[in-house]
Scaffold this motif. Structure first.
Motif, PDB file in Angstrom:
ATOM      1  N   UNK A   1       0.821  -1.206   0.000  1.00 17.71           N
ATOM      2  CA  UNK A   1       0.000   0.000   0.000  1.00 17.71           C
ATOM      3  C   UNK A   1       0.856   1.257   0.000  1.00 17.71           C
ATOM      4  N   UNK A   2       1.939   1.228   0.806  1.00 18.45           N
ATOM      5  CA  UNK A   2       2.831   2.395   0.847  1.00 18.45           C
ATOM      6  C   UNK A   2       3.476   2.614  -0.519  1.00 18.45           C
ATOM      7  N   UNK A   3       3.843   1.514  -1.176  1.00 17.57           N
ATOM      8  CA  UNK A   3       4.418   1.637  -2.517  1.00 17.57           C
ATOM      9  C   UNK A   3       3.438   2.269  -3.485  1.00 17.57           C
ATOM     10  N   UNK A   4       2.166   1.824  -3.393  1.00 16.14           N
ATOM     11  CA  UNK A   4       1.153   2.405  -4.267  1.00 16.14           C
ATOM     12  C   UNK A   4       0.948   3.885  -3.970  1.00 16.14           C
ATOM     13  N   UNK A   5       0.942   4.226  -2.673  1.00 18.82           N
ATOM     14  CA  UNK A   5       0.760   5.635  -2.307  1.00 18.82           C
ATOM     15  C   UNK A   5       1.916   6.488  -2.813  1.00 18.82           C
ATOM     16  N   UNK A   6       3.120   5.946  -2.705  1.00 16.77           N
ATOM     17  CA  UNK A   6       4.280   6.692  -3.221  1.00 16.77           C
ATOM     18  C   UNK A   6       4.126   6.921  -4.719  1.00 16.77           C
ATOM     19  N   UNK A   7       3.689   5.854  -5.418  1.00 18.76           N
ATOM     20  CA  UNK A   7       3.502   5.976  -6.859  1.00 18.76           C
ATOM     21  C   UNK A   7       2.413   7.013  -7.173  1.00 18.76           C
ATOM     22  N   UNK A   8       1.303   6.992  -6.412  1.00 21.77           N
ATOM     23  CA  UNK A   8       0.229   7.960  -6.633  1.00 21.77           C
ATOM     24  C   UNK A   8       0.703   9.382  -6.364  1.00 21.77           C
ATOM     25  N   UNK A   9       1.484   9.552  -5.278  1.00 16.81           N
ATOM     26  CA  UNK A   9       1.979  10.891  -4.963  1.00 16.81           C
ATOM     27  C   UNK A   9       2.911  11.405  -6.057  1.00 16.81           C
ATOM     28  N   UNK A  10       3.730  10.491  -6.582  1.00 13.69           N
ATOM     29  CA  UNK A  10       4.614  10.903  -7.671  1.00 13.69           C
ATOM     30  C   UNK A  10       3.809  11.374  -8.873  1.00 13.69           C
TER      31      UNK A  10
END
Length: 464
Positions: A213-222
């Motif tokens: 989930x954190x990886x996905x959030x990082x990707x979304x924030x990017x």
């Protein structure tokens, strides 16, 4: 059958139904029957619960023995009377010390004279007995003295064998108990080991999900960082509405933490931010254009008779007496509610309600078709989306209700409605903190109206 004599009836009543002799240390049990203390104790030796009366079979959950001193005194008198009667009528016969009956039998196992009552007792029931006259004749001819050593030796051997079997049985039972405890403890350890493994697997699984989930959030924030600033802030705020709405005040963003400078004035940062997002939204982004901003007022035709509206229809307060208002299909007659005059069938809207110091209230929105008559339940199933206070507890009025933890009691509640998205969210306007966000729903094209519910001592102010 001839009726028993009073003396026999008295003797029966003074005798224990277990040993058939006069009561020895008589006690009463739960049902009121009396027994010798030693007899009832032996009878209950194996019982751990449901102690039953040997006479009437009534059970009790625990052992209860009450000394019967009055009966003990009566037994002593009965023994003396029986002894005197026996001496006067037995013609010199020896009497049983326990039952005060004539000694008419001789127990060959115990080598002792017994009475007819002793013969039926547990102690002599399986023994060989002969009339005492026959035993006396045998003794006269010398047979009895010759048999005594053999009989006594045989009796002692039986006692030794009995004790040996008793010891073997107790040791065997002890072994079985220890083995049972061993199996029980091993089973518990095995289950504990399985539970530890299961929790470890769950923890690892949750950690992996969180990492993903954190990886996905990082990707979304990017990706979001590549958006224009206005669109990025809009997505950020809506994300907070969906994720942080009700459970606890979230940390506000730097944009929402900015405080106005200059002369003291009401802090409208959150409201202004929402209005800014509404006003800058591109036409057709979700199928509708800029927000419809109108001045909200309350509908007096819907107000409960105990609710009094101000002349400008912006304020409402609880009254202890009912107002002389006509009844009509739109008016709430049991629930202390009032609806807004203006409704919404499209777009995004935001307004605020000053809730005052009341301790029983609810604010939110309702479908125009909401039931007005009789006591209503405030929850989405009834077409109502609201939050409220009951005593010191704040709640989201779902079914069942959801407690809300707040850092401070809200004084001004901000209500945000996105009709097309089916979203209703609530804010603490002064503290700029989210309170609760309902899951997206469908209003099915029906008009949505502001809703206020007041308890005793409440006063609300509606704005804009």
């Amino acid at each position: 059958m001839a009726a028993a004599s009073p003396a026999e009836s008295f003797r029966d009543e003074a005798s224990c139904s277990i040993c058939l002799g006069f009561f020895q240390d008589p006690v009463s049990i739960h049902c009121g029957h009396n027994f010798c203390r030693a007899c009832i104790t032996r009878c209950w030796e194996e019982a751990e619960e449901n102690f039953s009366c040997p006479q009437c079979k009534e059970t009790a959950p625990q052992r209860n023995l009450r000394p019967n001193r009055e009966l003990a005194k009566i037994i002593e008198i009965a023994k003396r009377l029986s002894l005197q009667a026996a001496k006067g009528g037995a013609g010199g016969e020896r009497l049983c010390e326990k039952h005060q009956e004539a000694l008419k039998l001789f127990c060959e196992e115990d080598q002792t004279p017994i009475c007819l009552v002793c013969r039926e007792s547990q102690a002599h029931r399986v023994h060989t007995v002969v009339p005492i006259e026959e035993a006396a004749e045998e003794h006269k001819v010398g047979g009895l003295p010759l048999r005594l050593p053999r009989v006594r030796r045989f009796s002692l051997q039986e006692q030794v064998e009995t004790e040996r079997q008793k010891v073997v049985s107790e040791v065997k039972a002890l072994h079985q108990f220890v083995e049972g405890q061993e199996r029980l403890l091993l089973d518990r350890l095995a289950k504990l080991d399985q539970e530890i493994l299961r929790r470890q697997e769950e923890t690892i699984s949750k950690l992996l999900e969180e990492i993903s989930s954190i990886g996905e959030q990082i990707h979304e924030l990017e990706e979001k960082c590549q958006q224009p600033a206005c669109e990025f802030l809009q997505v950020f705020l809506l994300s907070r509405l969906e994720k942080d709405g009700a459970q606890k005040p979230a940390e506000t963003s730097p944009e929402l933490e900015e405080k106005p400078t200059g002369p003291p004035q009401k802090n409208l940062a959150l409201k202004e931010m929402l209005m800014k997002f509404q006003g800058t939204e591109k036409l057709g982004r979700r199928g509708f254009g800029a927000p419809i901003c109108i001045s909200l007022t309350l509908d007096p035709e819907t107000a409960h008779p105990r609710l009094l509206l101000s002349e400008d229809r912006k304020r409402v307060r609880w009254e202890d007496t009912r107002q002389p208002v006509p009844d009509n299909p739109k008016r709430f007659d049991s629930s202390r509610c009032v609806l807004g005059r203006e409704g919404f069938s499209a777009g995004r809207h935001y307004w605020e309600v000053e809730v005052g110091d009341g301790e029983a209230w609810a604010v939110g929105v309702a479908k125009e078709s909401v039931r007005r008559k009789g006591r209503i339940s405030v929850n989405p199933k009834m077409g109502i989306w609201a939050v409220g206070q009951c005593g010191s507890q704040y709640q989201a009025l779902t079914s069942p209700t959801i407690p809300i933890s707040l850092l401070a009691a809200p004084k001004v509640i901000g209500i945000y409605l996105d009709y097309e998205a089916g979203r209703v969210a609530f804010f603490d306007s002064k503290n700029e903190a989210p309170i609760f966000t309902y899951p997206p729903t469908s209003f099915a094209g029906e008009k949505i109206l502001p809703l206020l519910c007041l308890g005793r001592g409440c006063q609300f102010t509606l704005s804009p």
